[in-house]
Every structure is written in structure tokens, then in C-alpha cells.
Design a protein around this motif. Structure first.
Motif: not given
Length: 149
Positions: A111-135
Motif C-alpha cells: 500500500t505505501v510503496s505507491g506513495d513516495a512520501d509515505q514510503l520515505a516516512q516508513v523508511r525513516a521510522l524503520l531506520a529510527g527503530i533499527a538505530d534506537s538504543p532501546a534494542e
């Protein structure tokens, strides 16, 4: 689009009844008010007792707070509209994930892959989760940060 999807109410309209949402909207716009003031702000000519009952139910649900002033109660929102939207969205996502798991994730990505802005937002959120000290601290790594939208 199927007729089922066309009839589905979106956002908070899909979660709250029309009078609940009208009362919440009035409270978010005005802040503190008693039942009589809320009845005046509503357009539908609802009975005082009906509005009072719904406001009391919203107190029980944790959406409104109240305190006695004189002989009546004054109510105010416990959360902003944005906070309620965040909570409702998180609840709905949990339900979909609990029911459909990896199928929900796959369809979300499609669903989000068809919308560049949404896709960029999802990528940024995923990057933030992967880099978070919480893990690395063993804390809850699945917490999604709030967005400005």
C-alpha cells in the motif's frame, strides 16, 4: 472499490459514535465546559440528559475528566485530538497484526510503496527503530515515534 469499503467510516469517525465525536470535537475546541455549554455547542438539538450520559461514558473511557464546581460538573479533554488519533491507530494496527500477522505487513508495504512520501516516512521510522538504543537496552523496540502529520 467494493461497496463494503465505501460504507466504512474512516479515522475517529470509525471508532466513535457520532455524538461521542461531536462532544469530543466541542471539548477540543473549547476546553473546559459543563454539560449545558456543550449542549449549546452541538448542532443536533440533543437532550441535556443524553449529552450528560455520553460525557459520563467518555469520562469512564478516560477521554474526558471532570470536577465538581458548585452544583454541577465541569468537563475537559484528558488527551488532545492527536493523542486520541495515535491511540486509536495503534489499537487498530495491533488488531490487524494479531489477526493477520505477516499478511498485514506485506499488504501495508504494498500500500505505501505507491506513495513516495509515505514510503520515505516508513523508511525513516524503520531506520529510527533499527538505530534506537532501546534494542540494545532490552527495552520495547517496537515503539513507533510520533510524526508531525
Amino acid at each position: 472499490m467494493s461497496s463494503w469499503r465505501k460504507t466504512q467510516r474512516q479515522g475517529l469517525e470509525g471508532h466513535f459514535g457520532p455524538l461521542e465525536l461531536a462532544i469530543l470535537d466541542a471539548m477540543w475546541a473549547r476546553g473546559r465546559m459543563d454539560v449545558a455549554a456543550c449542549v449549546q455547542r452541538l448542532d443536533g438539538g440533543q437532550a441535556y440528559t443524553t449529552v450528560k450520559t455520553v460525557m459520563e461514558r467518555l469520562v469512564v473511557k478516560g477521554l474526558l475528566a471532570r470536577e465538581k464546581e458548585g452544583r454541577h460538573y465541569v468537563y475537559w479533554p484528558e488527551q488532545t485530538r492527536r493523542e486520541v488519533e495515535q491511540s486509536v491507530a495503534a489499537e487498530q494496527v495491533r488488531r490487524v497484526m494479531d489477526g493477520f500477522g505477516d499478511l498485514a505487513v506485506a499488504n501495508f508495504v504494498r500500500t505505501v510503496s505507491g506513495d513516495a512520501d509515505q514510503l520515505a516516512q516508513v523508511r525513516a521510522l524503520l531506520a529510527g527503530i533499527a538505530d534506537s538504543p532501546a534494542e540494545s537496552d532490552g527495552e520495547e523496540a517496537g515503539r513507533v515515534p510520533e510524526t508531525d502529520e
